[in-house]
Design an enzyme around this catalytic site. Structure first.
Site, PDB file in Angstrom:
ATOM      1  N   ASP A  11      -0.459  -7.471   1.204  1.00 25.32           N
ATOM      2  CA  ASP A  11       0.120  -6.143   1.407  1.00 25.32           C
ATOM      3  C   ASP A  11       1.639  -6.221   1.542  1.00 25.32           C
ATOM      4  OD1 ASP A  11       0.251  -3.441   1.598  1.00 25.32           O
ATOM      5  OD2 ASP A  11      -0.698  -3.268   3.569  1.00 25.32           O
ATOM      6  N   SER A  40       4.957   1.781   8.614  1.00 27.93           N
ATOM      7  CA  SER A  40       4.498   0.750   7.693  1.00 27.93           C
ATOM      8  C   SER A  40       5.646   0.146   6.901  1.00 27.93           C
ATOM      9  CB  SER A  40       3.482   1.348   6.724  1.00 27.93           C
ATOM     10  OG  SER A  40       2.916   0.339   5.920  1.00 27.93           O
ATOM     11  N   HIS A  72       0.820  -1.215   0.000  1.00 23.48           N
ATOM     12  CA  HIS A  72       0.000   0.000   0.000  1.00 23.48           C
ATOM     13  C   HIS A  72       0.856   1.269   0.000  1.00 23.48           C
ATOM     14  CE1 HIS A  72       0.499  -0.110   4.528  1.00 23.48           C
ATOM     15  NE2 HIS A  72       0.593   1.185   4.328  1.00 23.48           N
TER      16      HIS A  72
END
Length: 368
Positions: free
Chosen positions: A112, A191, A82
């Site tokens: 992801d 992330s 993402h």
């Protein structure tokens, strides 16, 4: 009933990606936090991605910041899909070594995961150490997270493993993947960064945070990530078989005792993906939402009784069917529709990237 009524899609993810339930525990390492930081931080990178929004009148160019970690000496980096999806440029900054352009080697929006390759990097690069295949994660063990929250490079935080096999409540169906839950503080920018045990080994990749839930962080288990790496590097994607149905296994005895309706043991089809083989052969999804003991069902659609002759009257049979299904297989399903069995048959294609796989503005604040 709750144990039997397992989401079919969730079950497929467990079977395709694996589980850490059978690994042995690791409790012989107690490296100091500074030692872990000094060893791993050189392998942790800051990733900046530039994207362009052609529909925006202002601020058409957007820069996103995230984290990643180098896992091979030829400069391969793990991060979240993402973060890098539809980026026009990707820059990787290594502490003390400068910034380098990177390209996407492979990406999987379902898990992801993305693999990047550093370009024009000279010299040997530091790499992380993965948790060994025969080890598992324990609830309560101490962990640390290294990343770039809000773009602040090489920040470390500390916590414990708060839970395992967590399913994110706000994620789209395509993102139903069992996660590690941690109370180690993570923020926007963490992330794609590593979560590490006290051996300094990577046990997972930070993927999401529920800010409204007291900063609860989630990470993809590294055992599952490692299983995906070969396909991502060789094919650029993960190839998966696709039926295009979602729903739950149900018990005839338990449902009939509650509603006094004619039903059958099998897989209750709640929804059907557009353009899927299931839709093409006329399989129908549900329309009537009903909550039983806190669990929501969507009745009114088909019930799949069996696949290739294997009855779906127990969990083990359904698991075996899903586990053995491959792209190109000829599949014959027996479907219970309005009290009558109907047979359908088709060839299993590769699962495409579906709309719900892709990052959307509405998910900001969910993925860090």
């Amino acid at each position: 009933m709750k144990n039997k009524c397992i989401s079919g899609f969730l079950l497929i993810v467990f079977l395709l990606l694996g589980s850490n339930a059978l690994y042995a525990a690791r409790n012989d390492c107690l490296k100091s936090i500074p030692e872990i930081y000094n060893t791993v931080s050189p392998s942790t990178v800051l990733i900046s991605c530039t994207t362009t929004d052609q529909l925006s009148v202002k601020n058409k160019v957007l820069t996103l910041y995230g984290s990643g970690f180098i896992f091979s000496e030829d400069g391969l980096i793990l991060t979240n899909a993402h973060l890098v999806f539809k980026s026009s440029s990707i820059i990787v900054k290594m502490s003390g070594r400068g910034a380098f352009p990177a390209t996407i080697v492979g990406m999987d929006p379902v898990m992801d995961i993305a693999v990047l390759k550093i370009q024009d990097n000279s010299g040997k690069v530091p790499i992380v150490t993965f948790m060994k295949d025969d080890e598992r994660i324990e609830i309560g063990e101490e962990v640390v997270v290294i990343g770039s929250p809000e773009g602040m490079e090489n920040t470390i935080s500390r916590g414990i493993v708060s839970g395992l096999n967590r399913i994110l409540p706000s994620s789209p169906m395509s993102m139903v993947v069992p996660m590690i839950q941690t109370d180690a503080p993570v923020s926007m920018g963490n992330s794609g960064g590593p979560i590490l045990n006290r051996c300094g080994e990577v046990i997972g990749m930070v993927t999401a945070v529920l800010n409204h839930g007291g900063n609860i962080g989630f990470a993809l288990p590294i055992h599952d990530v490692k299983q995906a790496l070969t396909q991502l590097i060789e094919n650029g994607r993960i190839k998966r078989p696709w039926l295009g149905i979602r729903g739950k296994l149900i018990s005839k005895t338990e449902i009939e005792s509650i509603f006094k309706i004619i039903i059958a043991d099998g897989f209750l089809v709640e929804s059907v993906d557009s353009g899927s083989p299931a839709e093409n052969v006329g399989i129908k999804g549900g329309t009537l939402p009903i909550i039983i003991a806190g669990e929501e069902f969507l009745f009114g659609g088909d019930i799949i009784l069996s696949g290739n002759g294997l009855l779906f009257d127990k969990l083990e049979n359904f698991e075996a069917f899903v586990r053995n299904m491959k792209i190109g297989d000829n599949v014959k399903l027996s479907v219970f529709r309005e009290g009558t069995p109907v047979d359908v048959e088709f060839v299993v294609p590769e699962r495409p990237v579906l709309p719900e796989d892709l990052p959307l503005p509405g998910r900001k604040g969910f993925n860090p």
